[in-house]
Motif scaffolding. Structure first.
Motif, PDB file in Angstrom:
ATOM      1  N   PHE A 156       0.860  -1.179   0.000  1.00 48.87           N
ATOM      2  CA  PHE A 156       0.000   0.000   0.000  1.00 48.87           C
ATOM      3  C   PHE A 156       0.896   1.228   0.000  1.00 48.87           C
ATOM      4  O   PHE A 156       2.118   1.127   0.103  1.00 48.87           O
ATOM      5  N   GLU A 157       0.285   2.410  -0.125  1.00 50.26           N
ATOM      6  CA  GLU A 157       1.045   3.657  -0.207  1.00 50.26           C
ATOM      7  C   GLU A 157       0.490   4.715   0.726  1.00 50.26           C
ATOM      8  O   GLU A 157      -0.708   4.734   1.027  1.00 50.26           O
ATOM      9  N   PHE A 158       1.383   5.600   1.122  1.00 52.43           N
ATOM     10  CA  PHE A 158       0.979   6.877   1.682  1.00 52.43           C
ATOM     11  C   PHE A 158       1.227   7.934   0.607  1.00 52.43           C
ATOM     12  O   PHE A 158       2.264   7.912  -0.065  1.00 52.43           O
ATOM     13  N   GLU A 159       0.284   8.846   0.453  1.00 47.55           N
ATOM     14  CA  GLU A 159       0.435   9.906  -0.544  1.00 47.55           C
ATOM     15  C   GLU A 159       0.253  11.265   0.116  1.00 47.55           C
ATOM     16  O   GLU A 159      -0.650  11.453   0.939  1.00 47.55           O
ATOM     17  N   MET A 160       1.111  12.194  -0.266  1.00 51.46           N
ATOM     18  CA  MET A 160       1.051  13.548   0.279  1.00 51.46           C
ATOM     19  C   MET A 160       1.217  14.556  -0.840  1.00 51.46           C
ATOM     20  O   MET A 160       1.646  14.216  -1.947  1.00 51.46           O
ATOM     21  N   LEU A 161       0.875  15.789  -0.543  1.00 52.38           N
ATOM     22  CA  LEU A 161       1.038  16.853  -1.514  1.00 52.38           C
ATOM     23  C   LEU A 161       2.507  17.231  -1.632  1.00 52.38           C
ATOM     24  O   LEU A 161       3.229  17.293  -0.622  1.00 52.38           O
ATOM     25  N   TYR A 162       2.941  17.469  -2.838  1.00 57.91           N
ATOM     26  CA  TYR A 162       4.302  17.943  -3.060  1.00 57.91           C
ATOM     27  C   TYR A 162       4.513  19.250  -2.291  1.00 57.91           C
ATOM     28  O   TYR A 162       3.706  20.173  -2.356  1.00 57.91           O
ATOM     29  N   GLY A 163       5.581  19.297  -1.511  1.00 60.06           N
ATOM     30  CA  GLY A 163       5.900  20.505  -0.759  1.00 60.06           C
ATOM     31  C   GLY A 163       5.346  20.551   0.644  1.00 60.06           C
ATOM     32  O   GLY A 163       5.634  21.481   1.389  1.00 60.06           O
ATOM     33  N   VAL A 164       4.563  19.541   1.037  1.00 53.76           N
ATOM     34  CA  VAL A 164       3.965  19.531   2.372  1.00 53.76           C
ATOM     35  C   VAL A 164       4.559  18.380   3.187  1.00 53.76           C
ATOM     36  O   VAL A 164       4.527  17.224   2.764  1.00 53.76           O
ATOM     37  N   ARG A 165       5.139  18.682   4.306  1.00 58.51           N
ATOM     38  CA  ARG A 165       5.723  17.740   5.256  1.00 58.51           C
ATOM     39  C   ARG A 165       6.760  16.798   4.633  1.00 58.51           C
ATOM     40  O   ARG A 165       6.684  15.565   4.783  1.00 58.51           O
ATOM     41  N   PRO A 166       7.737  17.338   3.929  1.00 59.47           N
ATOM     42  CA  PRO A 166       8.765  16.469   3.356  1.00 59.47           C
ATOM     43  C   PRO A 166       9.530  15.673   4.403  1.00 59.47           C
ATOM     44  O   PRO A 166       9.997  14.568   4.126  1.00 59.47           O
ATOM     45  N   ASP A 167       9.660  16.221   5.616  1.00 60.04           N
ATOM     46  CA  ASP A 167      10.342  15.484   6.684  1.00 60.04           C
ATOM     47  C   ASP A 167       9.609  14.182   7.007  1.00 60.04           C
ATOM     48  O   ASP A 167      10.224  13.128   7.209  1.00 60.04           O
ATOM     49  N   TRP A 168       8.289  14.257   7.033  1.00 57.88           N
ATOM     50  CA  TRP A 168       7.481  13.075   7.336  1.00 57.88           C
ATOM     51  C   TRP A 168       7.512  12.089   6.167  1.00 57.88           C
ATOM     52  O   TRP A 168       7.520  10.874   6.368  1.00 57.88           O
ATOM     53  N   GLN A 169       7.574  12.588   4.962  1.00 58.81           N
ATOM     54  CA  GLN A 169       7.709  11.706   3.806  1.00 58.81           C
ATOM     55  C   GLN A 169       8.994  10.891   3.894  1.00 58.81           C
ATOM     56  O   GLN A 169       8.999   9.673   3.665  1.00 58.81           O
ATOM     57  N   LEU A 170      10.092  11.558   4.234  1.00 60.61           N
ATOM     58  CA  LEU A 170      11.370  10.867   4.364  1.00 60.61           C
ATOM     59  C   LEU A 170      11.349   9.865   5.517  1.00 60.61           C
ATOM     60  O   LEU A 170      11.932   8.778   5.417  1.00 60.61           O
ATOM     61  N   ALA A 171      10.681  10.222   6.601  1.00 58.36           N
ATOM     62  CA  ALA A 171      10.598   9.313   7.744  1.00 58.36           C
ATOM     63  C   ALA A 171       9.855   8.035   7.364  1.00 58.36           C
ATOM     64  O   ALA A 171      10.273   6.928   7.732  1.00 58.36           O
ATOM     65  N   LEU A 172       8.761   8.178   6.636  1.00 59.02           N
ATOM     66  CA  LEU A 172       8.007   7.001   6.200  1.00 59.02           C
ATOM     67  C   LEU A 172       8.835   6.128   5.262  1.00 59.02           C
ATOM     68  O   LEU A 172       8.811   4.896   5.343  1.00 59.02           O
ATOM     69  N   ARG A 173       9.577   6.767   4.354  1.00 58.89           N
ATOM     70  CA  ARG A 173      10.462   5.995   3.474  1.00 58.89           C
ATOM     71  C   ARG A 173      11.514   5.256   4.294  1.00 58.89           C
ATOM     72  O   ARG A 173      11.851   4.112   4.010  1.00 58.89           O
ATOM     73  N   GLY A 174      12.009   5.906   5.322  1.00 57.19           N
ATOM     74  CA  GLY A 174      13.000   5.263   6.181  1.00 57.19           C
ATOM     75  C   GLY A 174      12.455   4.045   6.887  1.00 57.19           C
ATOM     76  O   GLY A 174      13.208   3.121   7.222  1.00 57.19           O
ATOM     77  N   LEU A 175      11.145   4.017   7.113  1.00 56.88           N
ATOM     78  CA  LEU A 175      10.494   2.861   7.740  1.00 56.88           C
ATOM     79  C   LEU A 175      10.130   1.782   6.733  1.00 56.88           C
ATOM     80  O   LEU A 175       9.595   0.739   7.103  1.00 56.88           O
ATOM     81  N   GLY A 176      10.406   2.048   5.453  1.00 56.21           N
ATOM     82  CA  GLY A 176      10.167   1.049   4.418  1.00 56.21           C
ATOM     83  C   GLY A 176       8.835   1.144   3.716  1.00 56.21           C
ATOM     84  O   GLY A 176       8.487   0.264   2.918  1.00 56.21           O
ATOM     85  N   TYR A 177       8.068   2.232   3.960  1.00 54.62           N
ATOM     86  CA  TYR A 177       6.750   2.365   3.348  1.00 54.62           C
ATOM     87  C   TYR A 177       6.846   3.070   1.993  1.00 54.62           C
ATOM     88  O   TYR A 177       7.719   3.911   1.774  1.00 54.62           O
ATOM     89  N   ASN A 178       5.941   2.712   1.099  1.00 49.90           N
ATOM     90  CA  ASN A 178       5.837   3.402  -0.182  1.00 49.90           C
ATOM     91  C   ASN A 178       5.264   4.795   0.046  1.00 49.90           C
ATOM     92  O   ASN A 178       4.246   4.945   0.729  1.00 49.90           O
ATOM     93  N   VAL A 179       5.903   5.801  -0.541  1.00 51.42           N
ATOM     94  CA  VAL A 179       5.433   7.185  -0.437  1.00 51.42           C
ATOM     95  C   VAL A 179       5.341   7.761  -1.842  1.00 51.42           C
ATOM     96  O   VAL A 179       6.256   7.598  -2.654  1.00 51.42           O
TER      97      VAL A 179
END
Length: 319
Positions: free
Chosen positions: A256-279
């Motif tokens: 499954f994926e998490f999806e976010m708006l470009y430019g919003v909460r990039p820190d959290w996007q990177l954190a999720l990628r670090g946990l192995g989740y699709n972003v």
């Protein structure tokens, strides 16, 4: 709808405000903060950079307002088709997001459906890794039923079409009932600009509706059908609950994926990628960026600081 939201909608629709803000943008970062580029090539380069540097995927969306003029409609469609070609050539997911009212539904349902099919077939040409989709955005309630009908018709033609549903809408579980048994992608968002008569009220109730819907999306039936859940949220509390739910149901992080708006909460996007989740990021491109950017601010008064900060910062995203 609050006074704040009414004001941002008026600003989004104001040609004068748009002209003024584009002038300011030459000295600021407002557009760069939320928009991946003015052209297809720029947007694809942004998507390529995100994928290579951080493993973050993108869904390209050509900026445009509700349009009824056939020439403007064809222009919007041509940009989506060009995005499909450019993504394929770059070796990226052929993944585009489409507003039905931008591709013909303000003119006629027949034209909109025909154009959606054209874009869907362009996506299908590059399909192969399970991540290639044309995802229909959900706009105002006046077009909700027609959007769901379009989604059903595209799936019946074996076109890789996804759908966006809004958790705050009370009838979302009903709209989800068909999709859950299909090989499709469904993006769940909270939903912006509420309609009091149609929606759940209050943050706690909307959050619970989101999690209730997520539970259906992560059900055994969904998994058996090849359904691909996408959770559109910047809320780390909701994301944490979804991760726990998925883990308990036996869904792996790459299913499954998490999806976010470009430019919003990039820190959290990177954190999720670090946990192995699709972003994945929803990555708009085009020149008509002002209505989109101000709507992002208008979704919540808490986002107003993004506007002020963007007007004085350099707009770099992930450095």
């Amino acid at each position: 709808m609050s006074i704040f939201q009414r004001t941002t909608i008026a600003l989004a629709r104001s040609p004068a405000a748009g002209r003024a803000m584009r002038a300011i943008a030459r000295r600021s970062s407002l557009a760069r903060r939320f928009v991946g580029g003015a052209s297809v090539d720029e947007a694809v380069q942004t998507a390529l950079r995100l994928r290579q540097a951080h493993g973050i995927r993108a869904s390209l969306f050509y900026l445009g307002e509700y349009v009824a003029d056939p020439e403007a409609i064809e222009h919007n469609v041509s940009q989506a088709l060009a995005a499909c070609r450019a993504l394929r050539q770059a070796g990226l997911d052929v993944h585009v997001s489409v507003d039905p009212t931008a591709i013909g539904y303000m003119h006629s349902d027949a034209l909109g459906a025909d154009n959606a099919r054209r874009i869907g077939l362009a996506v299908q040409e590059g399909a192969g890794n399970g991540c290639d989709w044309m995802v229909l955005d959900m706009e105002d309630d006046g077009i909700r039923e027609r959007t769901c009908d379009l989604h059903r018709n595209l799936l019946q033609s074996a076109i890789p079409a996804g759908l966006t549903l809004q958790a705050r809408r009370r009838r979302t579980p009903e709209d989800l009932a068909f999709a859950i048994g299909q090989r499709t992608s469904l993006r769940l968002v909270k939903g912006a600009f509420p309609e009091r008569a149609l929606d759940h009220a209050g943050r706690a109730r909307i959050d619970q509706a989101y999690l209730d819907t997520a539970s259906i999306m992560l059900s055994r039936e969904a998994r058996a059908s090849g359904f691909y859940p996408v959770f559109g949220t910047h809320d780390d509390r909701l994301a944490g609950a979804i991760m726990d739910l998925a883990r308990g149901r036996g869904w792996s992080a790459d299913e499954f994926e998490f999806e976010m708006l470009y430019g919003v909460r990039p820190d959290w996007q990177l954190a999720l990628r670090g946990l192995g989740y699709n972003v994945r990021v929803y990555l708009p491109f085009g020149a008509d960026w002002w209505p989109y950017a101000i709507r992002r601010v208008g979704e919540s008064p808490r986002n107003a600081w993004l506007l002020a900060r963007s007007l004085t910062s350099d707009g770099r995203y992930f450095g």
